[in-house]
Design a protein around this motif. Structure first.
Motif, PDB file in Angstrom:
ATOM      1  N   TYR A 102       0.827  -1.216   0.000  1.00 43.68           N
ATOM      2  CA  TYR A 102       0.000   0.000   0.000  1.00 43.68           C
ATOM      3  C   TYR A 102       0.858   1.261   0.000  1.00 43.68           C
ATOM      4  CZ  TYR A 102       0.121   0.997   5.129  1.00 43.68           C
ATOM      5  OH  TYR A 102       0.480   1.324   6.421  1.00 43.68           O
ATOM      6  N   GLN A 143      -1.560  -0.370  -9.595  1.00 48.06           N
ATOM      7  CA  GLN A 143      -2.411  -1.447  -9.109  1.00 48.06           C
ATOM      8  C   GLN A 143      -2.701  -2.434 -10.233  1.00 48.06           C
ATOM      9  OE1 GLN A 143      -5.469   0.998  -6.805  1.00 48.06           O
ATOM     10  NE2 GLN A 143      -5.476  -0.906  -5.640  1.00 48.06           N
ATOM     11  N   SER A 144      -1.661  -3.125 -10.671  1.00 52.15           N
ATOM     12  CA  SER A 144      -1.762  -4.096 -11.757  1.00 52.15           C
ATOM     13  C   SER A 144      -0.941  -5.317 -11.392  1.00 52.15           C
ATOM     14  CB  SER A 144      -1.254  -3.481 -13.064  1.00 52.15           C
ATOM     15  OG  SER A 144       0.127  -3.133 -12.950  1.00 52.15           O
ATOM     16  N   SER A 185      -4.964  -8.539  -2.216  1.00 56.13           N
ATOM     17  CA  SER A 185      -6.256  -7.868  -2.048  1.00 56.13           C
ATOM     18  C   SER A 185      -6.091  -6.352  -2.174  1.00 56.13           C
ATOM     19  CB  SER A 185      -6.853  -8.225  -0.687  1.00 56.13           C
ATOM     20  OG  SER A 185      -6.021  -7.795   0.372  1.00 56.13           O
ATOM     21  N   ASN A 213      -6.107  -5.568  -5.727  1.00 53.69           N
ATOM     22  CA  ASN A 213      -7.318  -6.026  -6.428  1.00 53.69           C
ATOM     23  C   ASN A 213      -6.980  -7.058  -7.509  1.00 53.69           C
ATOM     24  OD1 ASN A 213      -9.144  -4.357  -4.980  1.00 53.69           O
ATOM     25  ND2 ASN A 213      -8.582  -2.612  -6.267  1.00 53.69           N
ATOM     26  N   TYR A 214      -6.094  -7.982  -7.179  1.00 54.42           N
ATOM     27  CA  TYR A 214      -5.649  -9.013  -8.118  1.00 54.42           C
ATOM     28  C   TYR A 214      -6.174 -10.351  -7.605  1.00 54.42           C
ATOM     29  CZ  TYR A 214      -2.468 -11.519 -11.257  1.00 54.42           C
ATOM     30  OH  TYR A 214      -1.931 -12.320 -12.245  1.00 54.42           O
ATOM     31  N   ASP A 215      -7.127 -10.936  -8.322  1.00 55.33           N
ATOM     32  CA  ASP A 215      -7.792 -12.151  -7.857  1.00 55.33           C
ATOM     33  C   ASP A 215      -6.885 -13.368  -8.006  1.00 55.33           C
ATOM     34  OD1 ASP A 215     -10.151 -10.960  -7.096  1.00 55.33           O
ATOM     35  OD2 ASP A 215     -11.054 -11.126  -9.084  1.00 55.33           O
ATOM     36  N   THR A 261      -7.720 -14.740  -2.518  1.00 54.06           N
ATOM     37  CA  THR A 261      -8.847 -13.798  -2.488  1.00 54.06           C
ATOM     38  C   THR A 261     -10.162 -14.531  -2.719  1.00 54.06           C
ATOM     39  OG1 THR A 261      -8.537 -13.312  -4.856  1.00 54.06           O
ATOM     40  CG2 THR A 261      -7.430 -11.877  -3.270  1.00 54.06           C
ATOM     41  N   LYS A 294     -13.415 -14.580  -0.255  1.00 53.07           N
ATOM     42  CA  LYS A 294     -14.748 -14.211  -0.737  1.00 53.07           C
ATOM     43  C   LYS A 294     -15.746 -15.343  -0.500  1.00 53.07           C
ATOM     44  CE  LYS A 294     -13.063 -11.023  -4.289  1.00 53.07           C
ATOM     45  NZ  LYS A 294     -12.883 -10.783  -5.744  1.00 53.07           N
ATOM     46  N   SER A 302      -8.341  -1.754   6.508  1.00 49.55           N
ATOM     47  CA  SER A 302      -9.625  -2.242   5.997  1.00 49.55           C
ATOM     48  C   SER A 302     -10.663  -1.130   5.947  1.00 49.55           C
ATOM     49  CB  SER A 302     -10.135  -3.394   6.882  1.00 49.55           C
ATOM     50  OG  SER A 302     -10.363  -2.942   8.208  1.00 49.55           O
TER      51      SER A 302
END
Length: 553
Positions: free
Chosen positions: A105, A136-137, A214, A217-219, A223, A227, A508
């Protein structure tokens, strides 16, 4: 007459350790035998292929980056002398002090549109650069994870290169090898067991990471597991996904065992212990110093400065007495886990030398697979059987005695430490096993012929030789435990928070600046065991130099 095999004490101990460690893994793998629910059917049809592709792509990318960076830097610092080498030799492991999710982050904010990098480019170019990649890739995630995990490979590979000595290169040159060919044909294969140990740790860390992926945002599988568990409340689907991660890790371990079959490298000459680096003069030496400084700045310097910048803005409003209590909990868990895992990993590495059965190697490989399990799933795998045991113990005690205990196992740090044992046994085992490979088997045989027991051989011969490897393992465990988040979050006693739990609570909710205080405390505290790692390495180097001088005398 048919012979029956009765295991001795050491074999029984190894089986008991493996049974305890693999129990939670068995709980997870058991779900492969169960029919999937509707959510699993939907996921396997529409999502599973993408998850596999993303996970494989990320793992291969991180392994390639850590291999290139870790092995390359390790060889350069072992083979060449340049300005600052003595400091860079150990400073390159400073990124160990950063939790990967914190590094993630921080770098997102540094490279973001509103961050300092793009702001500086806008000042120079007059506008925001449209060509600047999205931090964010998948590429940004590989960048961060490579910076976080390359110290695993660097530390083990550097030790292997330095321990080979000059003789291997001299023999290669006699046979007409160029320096480059000698590196790839002689030096690199001889160091492969240690490089493989570092890559296995980096690979399993990548497979099990949740916090960093997470944030980006990379599944991946992790992750999807979260979920399925917390979003759809399907523990069965989460466990089935986790079991696929376990099988993937088992495949990596078996593949490495296959390529290492009958390949062992022992140190056969005390007088050739240390490699003499080649002195680089002029711009070449300074260029190499610049390379090391750049990598260290990216993995430690810039993120720490950005974190301290946030800290300066929030310290007056955030600092309160609770933080010292959370720091105490963090250190307590780290040191207690290091003691537990150091003893267990030593026994795990020593027992197969006593009985050379193939199935024992399989047990050891199975026992070190917990590192690939997501922390939350592993927490459940440990929690369920221990709570069952707690209930049985409570029933027996209250039935046969007048004592009614308030807590036995549930609600104590026992569950936390048990989960740490499963999760981080591979971290402790790899450095100890790497050090164990340098001990020639004939040393055991000679000691046995003199009447030493197996325990005496371990205490009087192996432990002194394993001293640096054991201390390295304990220090790495302390660092990893202090940074660990999901297990501590889910299995800690009520109200027993740590710095990592506090970071999770703030991030979070999107309060990155407020999270700078616990993150800074965690990073700065982590510098203590990292500094001790440097001290261990310097002591190992000094011991080797003294041994060489004594042999020449």
């Amino acid at each position: 007459m048919k012979r029956t095999y009765l295991p001795d004490g050491w074999t029984t101990l190894l089986i008991a350790i493996c049974a305890f460690v693999t129990g939670p893994i068995a709980v997870v793998l058991y779900h492969l035998l169960l029919p999937g629910d509707d959510h699993w059917a939907h996921m396997s049809e529409h999502v599973l292929g993408r998850l596999i592709g993303n996970t494989v792509f990320l793992t291969l990318g991180v392994l390639s980056g850590t291999a290139l960076l870790g092995v390359g830097l390790a060889w350069l610092v072992a083979a060449f002398d340049f300005p600052g080498r003595a400091w860079f030799r150990w400073a390159m492991i400073l990124p160990f002090a950063f939790p990967t999710y914190v590094l993630g982050y921080v770098w997102i904010d540094i490279l973001d549109v509103a961050g300092p990098v793009q702001g500086l480019l806008a000042d120079l170019l007059g506008e925001k650069p449209a060509w600047f990649p999205n931090p964010q890739s998948g590429g940004g995630l590989m960048f961060v994870m490579t910076l976080a995990f390359y110290p695993y490979v660097f530390m083990l590979a550097r030790g292997a290169f330095e321990q080979q000595g000059r003789r291997a290169l001299e023999v290669a040159r006699v046979f007409g090898y160029t320096p480059g060919r000698a590196f790839f044909k002689v030096v690199l294969p001889m160091a492969r067991p240690w490089i493989a140990s570092g890559l296995l740790l980096a690979g399993m860390e990548t497979l099990s990471d949740f916090g960093t992926v997470s944030i980006f945002n990379y599944d991946t599988f992790t992750t999807a597991i979260y979920k399925a568990w917390f979003g759809f409340f399907s523990l069965e689907t989460a466990a089935q996904l986790a079991s696929m991660l376990v099988l993937a890790t088992l495949g990596l371990l078996l593949l490495e065992k296959y390529f290492q079959h009958r390949k062992r490298f022992y140190q056969v000459s005390q007088s050739d212990r240390q490699m003499a680096p080649f002195r680089l003069h002029g711009w070449r030496g300074w260029a190499l110093s610049g390379l090391f400084a750049t990598v260290l700045a990216l993995g430690f310097g810039f993120p720490l400065l950005h974190l301290l910048y946030w800290l300066a803005q929030t310290l007056s409003t955030e600092l309160r007495g609770d933080y010292w209590e959370w720091l105490g909990h963090t250190l307590f868990l780290g040191f207690l886990a290091a003691l537990l895992l150091g003893v267990t990993a030593t026994l795990l590495a020593y027992a197969p030398r006593l009985k050379r059965h193939r199935w024992m190697g399989g047990l050891v490989a199975l026992a070190t697979m917990g590192y690939a399990l997501p922390g939350s799933v592993l927490a459940v795998g440990v929690y369920i059987p221990l709570v069952w045991l707690d209930d049985r113990l409570y029933t027996w005690i209250t039935t046969h005695t007048r004592w009614e205990p308030q807590t036995l196992i549930n609600g104590t740090v026992i569950i936390v430490l048990a989960a740490y044992l499963v999760r981080f046994l591979a971290v402790a085992y790899q450095p100890i096993q790497s050090a164990m490979q340098r001990i020639r088997p004939n040393m055991d045989e000679s000691a046995r012929s003199l009447g030493y027991s197996r325990l005496a051989i371990l205490r009087r011969i192996h432990l002194p030789l394993l001293r640096n490897g054991l201390l390295t393992a304990c220090l790495i465990v302390i660092i990893d435990v202090m940074k660990e988040m999901p297990i501590t979050l889910m299995t800690r006693p009520f109200g027993w928070d740590t710095l990592a739990v506090r970071i999770f609570e703030l991030t979070s909710e999107g309060h990155y600046e407020r999270a700078a205080l616990p993150a800074s405390m965690l990073v700065l505290t982590g510098l203590i065991p990292v500094a001790m790692l440097m001290w261990v390495g310097n002591r190992e180097k000094d011991d080797g130099a003294r041994q060489v001088a004594a042999d020449h005398e």
